[in-house]
Each structure stands twice: as structure tokens, then as C-alpha cells.
Design a protein around this motif. Sequence first.
Motif, PDB file in Angstrom:
ATOM      1  N   LEU A  18     -21.624  30.660  57.642  1.00  0.00           N
ATOM      2  CA  LEU A  18     -20.254  30.597  57.133  1.00  0.00           C
ATOM      3  C   LEU A  18     -19.293  30.033  58.175  1.00  0.00           C
ATOM      4  N   ALA A  19     -19.450  30.443  59.429  1.00  0.00           N
ATOM      5  CA  ALA A  19     -18.587  29.925  60.488  1.00  0.00           C
ATOM      6  C   ALA A  19     -18.809  28.423  60.677  1.00  0.00           C
ATOM      7  N   GLY A  21     -19.889  26.302  58.384  1.00  0.00           N
ATOM      8  CA  GLY A  21     -19.319  25.642  57.217  1.00  0.00           C
ATOM      9  C   GLY A  21     -17.811  25.557  57.285  1.00  0.00           C
ATOM     10  N   TYR A  22     -17.187  26.631  57.742  1.00  0.00           N
ATOM     11  CA  TYR A  22     -15.733  26.644  57.894  1.00  0.00           C
ATOM     12  C   TYR A  22     -15.301  25.581  58.898  1.00  0.00           C
ATOM     13  N   TYR A  23     -16.026  25.488  59.986  1.00  0.00           N
ATOM     14  CA  TYR A  23     -15.699  24.483  60.996  1.00  0.00           C
ATOM     15  C   TYR A  23     -15.859  23.070  60.434  1.00  0.00           C
ATOM     16  N   ILE A  25     -15.859  21.982  57.320  1.00  0.00           N
ATOM     17  CA  ILE A  25     -15.011  21.611  56.181  1.00  0.00           C
ATOM     18  C   ILE A  25     -13.528  21.679  56.527  1.00  0.00           C
ATOM     19  N   VAL A  26     -13.084  22.781  57.068  1.00  0.00           N
ATOM     20  CA  VAL A  26     -11.646  22.997  57.241  1.00  0.00           C
ATOM     21  C   VAL A  26     -11.135  22.437  58.561  1.00  0.00           C
TER      22      VAL A  26
END
Length: 97
Positions: A18-19, A21-23, A25-26
Motif C-alpha cells: 500500500l505504501a 502504491g501510494y508513492y 500514484i499520488v
Amino acid sequence: MGSLLKNAIALLGIAAVLAGGYYMIVLRDSSTINGNNELVADQVERETQAFLAKLEDLRTIELSRAIFTDRRFTTLEDFTGPIVPVPYGRENPFVPR
């Protein structure tokens, strides 16, 4: 391995995914947009100027209807034949006979 340790490892793995993916994408997208804002604006301005130049070239073209009254155009003959209707598709090869 105990079930508590397995659950902890699974939760850490999910948190890492999740971390990441967050990095990806966002955070990465927002830094790219902010960092290249001037480059994007320059490119947009160049493309806009090119489009406006082409549009101005098109506005200078004048079309004449004289070709439709020309004798060479009015004496043209159509040598095509009638279009014969053809059945659409083909027989189904999987239907038993």
C-alpha cells in the motif's frame, strides 16, 4: 512459525504494498506535475501558435464554384453498374445438417 508471527508478516507485507502504491500514484504524479509546469506551459504555447498559424493559412484559401459549371465537369458520364444485393454473412459451419 506461530499464527501471530504469520499475521504480523502478512500485515507488514500489505502495508508495504500500500505504501509503494501510494508513492507511485499520488506522490510521484504530483511532483512531476509541479516540477515540469513551465515545460508544459511552453509546449502548450508552441503547439497553440502552430495551430493558429495553420488556421490562418486555411483562412486564406478561397474556393470557387466555377468547376461545377465547366463543360468538362458537366459532360462527365457515370459508367458504374447497379449494385446487386448480396446475402450478408455466410452459413454457420457448426449447425448439424
